[in-house]
Design an enzyme around this catalytic site. Structure first.
Site, PDB file in Angstrom:
ATOM      1  N   SER A 136       0.854  -1.190   0.000  1.00  0.00           N
ATOM      2  CA  SER A 136       0.000   0.000   0.000  1.00  0.00           C
ATOM      3  C   SER A 136       0.888   1.237   0.000  1.00  0.00           C
ATOM      4  CB  SER A 136      -0.934  -0.058   1.212  1.00  0.00           C
ATOM      5  OG  SER A 136      -1.864   0.979   1.170  1.00  0.00           O
TER       6      SER A 136
ATOM      7  N   HIS B  45      -2.482  -1.066  -3.516  1.00  0.00           N
ATOM      8  CA  HIS B  45      -3.620  -0.161  -3.324  1.00  0.00           C
ATOM      9  C   HIS B  45      -3.483   1.067  -4.212  1.00  0.00           C
ATOM     10  CE1 HIS B  45      -4.544  -1.743   0.995  1.00  0.00           C
ATOM     11  NE2 HIS B  45      -4.900  -2.586   0.040  1.00  0.00           N
TER      12      HIS B  45
ATOM     13  N   ASP C 287      -4.683  -4.355   5.747  1.00  0.00           N
ATOM     14  CA  ASP C 287      -5.060  -5.262   4.666  1.00  0.00           C
ATOM     15  C   ASP C 287      -3.937  -6.283   4.444  1.00  0.00           C
ATOM     16  OD1 ASP C 287      -6.626  -6.300   2.663  1.00  0.00           O
ATOM     17  OD2 ASP C 287      -6.079  -4.788   1.169  1.00  0.00           O
TER      18      ASP C 287
END
Lengths: 292, 188
Positions: free
Chosen positions: B11, B38, B131
């Protein structure tokens, strides 16, 4: 289950999960007549797992058992397995193409029938209604909005959404070439946005299962975005055949931006109209094997 | 157990980390690589092109129903979850965001664990959320190998830390050591 403890059973947990999913699908089919066997397995497994979690069933087998013995759970289960919510004017350039390229052609018909298959909470139904309204076509149009889930349809019919969406949806609206104020189409109370009920005057909401139900209208436009990605290739072909049979010759089909029809046997029945926006037309010439 | 595929999640700080990771991979790798980084749904930046410049393996955006190919890096497209089917093909979904993300690393990892089981290596890199932790846990439970970038070496330590806390790791090493580790695991 303790995440650190390795699985000691002989077939392995992943294989067990496959069996559990298969049994759940079988139970839905035999007990309730809903066939999910042709859904793409990875997403189906994810949704079934989420349902098992949110209904606190422990395992997929636990969910299967409750599905069998508690028929009142069915609407909740179908809701969990059907099309997810969308946004108004999601992918604005698609709605711009509908506004600028498709509606002017549809305007030549005395009556315009539109089928939105898999309408979820209705965001795209109202987006379409706004386009028709602004093109001066809404009075002679009818939108049939269908979904597998009666709970989703209920929600769609109410047309109530979180007010925090308004900003993004308004930006989307402008990006479709909208020249009015998006705020003209809803009212806000507390933190809820309620769509003007006038936009619903020519909409019929009805339950329809793309797996088992037949064609029910002759449509000039079929909108089915991000539904086929959840179907396996044979079911995708089946759904495309339904759309073909529902559409008048030259009628439009609008799919999701990343949906591919390359693997569907019925793809040949459609000609590209605006390929990047995934807008197709039913072929004027009958393809081999298609209904005359 | 032979490694069949590698899944990578990142991310905040992910693009730079991916450049380092892909730059160090052996071009002889025959495994499929699938990367979830992401990014926002309207991200039009050509991430595949950017990463391809640092990678000796080809980098492509994963497409609906296409097979995952060995020796190729597949990127999750923006705005969709990317899932693996058991027939080695990709599937997309517009299910709700997970941990505010779509594509979500957990969604990719969980489906990949189901598809590839013990043949899978999962890698969690830099990121500012949680995540990937759940997905990495499933990969380990199904017999796969978990690699986590050491939080101290990550631009954003929260995500690798969350993965360590929930899933643990078979290897927790600085970013620079991950390519060599993957080469060793895959070419063995």
């Amino acid at each position: 289950m303790d995440p650190e403890s390795p699985s000691h059973d002989d077939i392995g947990e992943a294989a067990l999960t496959d069996i559990e999913l298969e049994l759940f699908v079988r139970a839905m089919q035999r007990r309730h007549g809903y066939d999910f066997s042709q859904y793409a397995p990875a997403s189906l497994l994810r949704r079934v797992r989420q349902l098992a979690n949110s209904l606190e069933c422990g395992t997929i087998s636990g969910l299967t058992s409750r599905t069998l013995h508690q028929p009142e759970l069915l609407p909740r289960v179908l809701e969990g397995l059907s099309v997810p919510v969308s946004d108004m004017f999601r992918d604005p350039r698609v709605f711009r193409a509908l506004r600028e390229q498709v509606l002017p052609i549809l305007a030549s018909y005395p009556r315009i029938d539109i089928w939105q298959a898999g309408c979820a909470h209705g965001e795209e139904v109202y987006s379409l209604a706004i386009l028709l309204e602004e093109a001066g076509l809404y009075e002679r149009s009818h939108i049939f909005a269908t979904d597998l889930s009666t709970r989703a349809l209920q929600h769609a019919q109410e047309g109530i959404y979180p007010a925090r969406e308004a900003q993004q949806w308004s930006r989307n609206y402008i990006a479709t070439g909208g020249t009015r104020s998006f705020a003209d189409y809803y009212s806000v109370r507390y933190n809820l946005l309620k769509i003007d009920k006038r936009l619903r005057r020519n909409v019929t909401f009805a339950q329809h299962n793309l797996v088992s139900d037949k064609v029910f209208c002759e449509a000039h436009l079929v909108l089915c975005r991000n539904v086929l990605i959840y179907f396996s290739n044979p079911l995708q072909s089946h759904a495309l055949a339904l759309f073909r049979d529902s559409l008048v010759r030259g009628g439009f089909l609008c799919l999701g931006l990343r949906e591919s029809t390359d693997f569907a046997t019925t793809a040949a029945d459609f000609d590209p109209f605006d390929e990047p926006q995934r807008i197709y037309r039913r072929s004027i010439h009958p393809a081999a094997g298609s209904k005359a | 157990m032979t490694v069949t595929a590698i899944v990578v999640g990142c991310s905040a700080g992910g693009v730079t980390a991916l450049q380092t990771l892909l730059g160090g991979l052996d071009p002889r790798l025959a495994q499929a690589l699938v990367v979830c980084c992401h990014r926002s749904a309207d991200d039009s930046a050509n991430l595949a092109g950017v990463l391809a410049r640092s990678s000796r393996l080809p980098v492509v955006e994963a497409a609906e129903r296409e097979p995952a190919r060995g020796g190729v890096v597949h990127l999750a497209p923006p705005g969709y979850h990317l899932l693996m089917e058991s027939d080695n093909r990709f599937a997309l979904s517009v299910d709700p965001h997970v941990s505010h993300a779509r594509p979500s690393i957990d969604v990719l990892f969980c489906s990949a664990a189901q598809a590839w089981r013990a043949g899978l290596v999962g890698v969690v890199l830099t990121g500012a959320n949680t995540d990937g932790a759940e997905g990495l846990r499933l990969i380990r439970r199904y017999g796969g190998i978990a690699i986590v970038q050491s939080p101290a070496s990550a631009q954003a330590p929260a995500m690798p830390q969350a993965a360590l806390d929930l899933a643990g790791a078979d290897h927790c090493v600085p970013l620079e050591a991950i390519p060599a580790l993957l080469n060793r695991l895959c070419l063995a």
